[in-house]
Design a protein around this motif. Structure first.
Motif, PDB file in Angstrom:
ATOM      1  N   PRO A   1      37.779  46.654  28.859  1.00 22.88           N
ATOM      2  CA  PRO A   1      38.810  47.515  28.283  1.00 22.88           C
ATOM      3  C   PRO A   1      39.755  46.762  27.358  1.00 22.88           C
ATOM      4  O   PRO A   1      40.109  47.251  26.286  1.00 22.88           O
ATOM      5  CB  PRO A   1      39.534  48.052  29.518  1.00 22.88           C
ATOM      6  CG  PRO A   1      38.502  48.040  30.576  1.00 22.88           C
ATOM      7  CD  PRO A   1      37.666  46.828  30.310  1.00 22.88           C
TER       8      PRO A   1
ATOM      9  N   TYR B   1      35.781  56.475  24.342  1.00 20.77           N
ATOM     10  CA  TYR B   1      37.178  56.800  24.608  1.00 20.77           C
ATOM     11  C   TYR B   1      38.100  55.742  23.998  1.00 20.77           C
ATOM     12  O   TYR B   1      39.166  56.064  23.465  1.00 20.77           O
ATOM     13  CB  TYR B   1      37.398  56.893  26.115  1.00 20.77           C
ATOM     14  CG  TYR B   1      38.844  56.986  26.531  1.00 20.77           C
ATOM     15  CD1 TYR B   1      39.573  58.155  26.327  1.00 20.77           C
ATOM     16  CD2 TYR B   1      39.496  55.895  27.119  1.00 20.77           C
ATOM     17  CE1 TYR B   1      40.903  58.239  26.700  1.00 20.77           C
ATOM     18  CE2 TYR B   1      40.817  55.972  27.495  1.00 20.77           C
ATOM     19  CZ  TYR B   1      41.520  57.149  27.282  1.00 20.77           C
ATOM     20  OH  TYR B   1      42.841  57.215  27.640  1.00 20.77           O
ATOM     21  N   LYS B   2      37.669  54.476  24.067  1.00 19.40           N
ATOM     22  CA  LYS B   2      38.464  53.388  23.501  1.00 19.40           C
ATOM     23  C   LYS B   2      38.279  53.267  21.992  1.00 19.40           C
ATOM     24  O   LYS B   2      39.211  52.869  21.280  1.00 19.40           O
ATOM     25  CB  LYS B   2      38.086  52.066  24.172  1.00 19.40           C
ATOM     26  CG  LYS B   2      38.424  51.990  25.658  1.00 19.40           C
ATOM     27  CD  LYS B   2      39.918  51.959  25.868  1.00 19.40           C
ATOM     28  CE  LYS B   2      40.264  51.765  27.335  1.00 19.40           C
ATOM     29  NZ  LYS B   2      41.737  51.689  27.553  1.00 19.40           N
TER      30      LYS B   2
ATOM     31  N   GLU C   1      40.103  47.455  23.362  1.00 23.49           N
ATOM     32  CA  GLU C   1      41.407  47.720  22.755  1.00 23.49           C
ATOM     33  C   GLU C   1      41.690  46.727  21.630  1.00 23.49           C
ATOM     34  O   GLU C   1      42.294  47.080  20.606  1.00 23.49           O
ATOM     35  CB  GLU C   1      42.494  47.656  23.826  1.00 23.49           C
ATOM     36  CG  GLU C   1      42.402  48.788  24.846  1.00 23.49           C
ATOM     37  CD  GLU C   1      43.328  48.586  26.023  1.00 23.49           C
ATOM     38  OE1 GLU C   1      44.063  47.557  26.037  1.00 23.49           O
ATOM     39  OE2 GLU C   1      43.323  49.428  26.944  1.00 23.49           O
TER      40      GLU C   1
ATOM     41  N   LYS D   1      34.889  54.153  33.547  1.00 22.52           N
ATOM     42  CA  LYS D   1      34.640  52.711  33.585  1.00 22.52           C
ATOM     43  C   LYS D   1      33.609  52.396  34.654  1.00 22.52           C
ATOM     44  O   LYS D   1      33.746  52.780  35.811  1.00 22.52           O
ATOM     45  CB  LYS D   1      35.932  51.952  33.881  1.00 22.52           C
ATOM     46  CG  LYS D   1      35.749  50.445  33.976  1.00 22.52           C
ATOM     47  CD  LYS D   1      37.056  49.750  34.287  1.00 22.52           C
ATOM     48  CE  LYS D   1      36.871  48.257  34.451  1.00 22.52           C
ATOM     49  NZ  LYS D   1      38.129  47.566  34.804  1.00 22.52           N
TER      50      LYS D   1
END
Length: 213
Positions: A79, A126-127, A83, A155
């Motif tokens: 994650p 989604y990220k 990002e 996740k």
């Protein structure tokens, strides 16, 4: 950083939109800060991990990180990496993470199935909602909508081995109460029943004559 650039000289390399990194067991891409005009970056078969840091590459639209060491373990996590990519590569449209532990592909992880891989896709989208192609598949509109709705909860985490966990940390409970396992220590419960049976609907009464009552 050891790398081989497919260009005639350094001047051409700095202006080249394509960078291809041969398998050199690289652990960092810090040297890319000079290549601000990159559009495609291929860094397969290296030792890049979850702590990967890229300089800002506003024109980069293709990034392949196949067969590296990106996983869900360690101090850094995918994650945070996703990002970071969303921040430094705003034009990214194609991303491939095949061959990494973070990507639960059946070819690499036989214990994973298609559902695991699809959850991984939802989480990545989604990220990175701007992606048009992930791994070997084109991103569909349905996937984008599903990622926006439930991607934050998709996740995929690799569980610890059940055998190893049972040996080092035995379960603090048993399936049944300890007292019920021994016949000599039987325990029962006595209570009143609210239902009263009057026998009005008993089928057996049809076979009894009045003189037999």
């Amino acid at each position: 950083l050891q790398y081989l650039i497919l260009a005639g000289n350094l001047k051409c390399a700095l202006n080249s939109p394509l960078f291809f990194l041969f398998p050199y067991h690289c652990r960092s891409l810090a040297g890319l800060k000079m290549f601000t005009e990159l559009e495609e970056l291929v860094v397969d078969n290296n030792l890049l991990g979850n702590d990967l840091q890229l300089p800002r590459l506003p024109n980069l639209h293709t990034l392949t990180l196949n067969k590296n060491q990106i996983s869900f373990q360690g101090n850094h996590s995918p994650p945070a990496l996703l990002e970071h990519l969303a921040d430094v590569t705003p034009s990214l449209e194609y991303l491939s993470l095949l061959g990494n532990e973070a990507c639960p592909n059946q070819l690499v992880s036989p214990d994973k199935d298609e559902d695991d891989y699809q959850r991984y896709r939802y989480f990545v989208l989604y990220k990175l909602p701007q992606l048009k192609f992930l791994d070997t598949r084109k991103v569909t509109r349905k996937e984008v909508m599903e990622a926006q709705a439930r991607g934050a909860f998709m996740k995929v985490v690799k569980p610890k081995s059940e055998a190893a966990g049972s040996e080092s940390h035995p379960l603090p409970y048993t399936p049944l109460p300890r007292g019920s396992r021994d016949a000599k220590t039987h325990k029962g419960v006595f209570a009143k029943c609210r239902y009263i049976y009057y026998g009005k609907h008993s089928e057996g009464n049809r076979f009894i004559r009045n003189d037999q009552l």
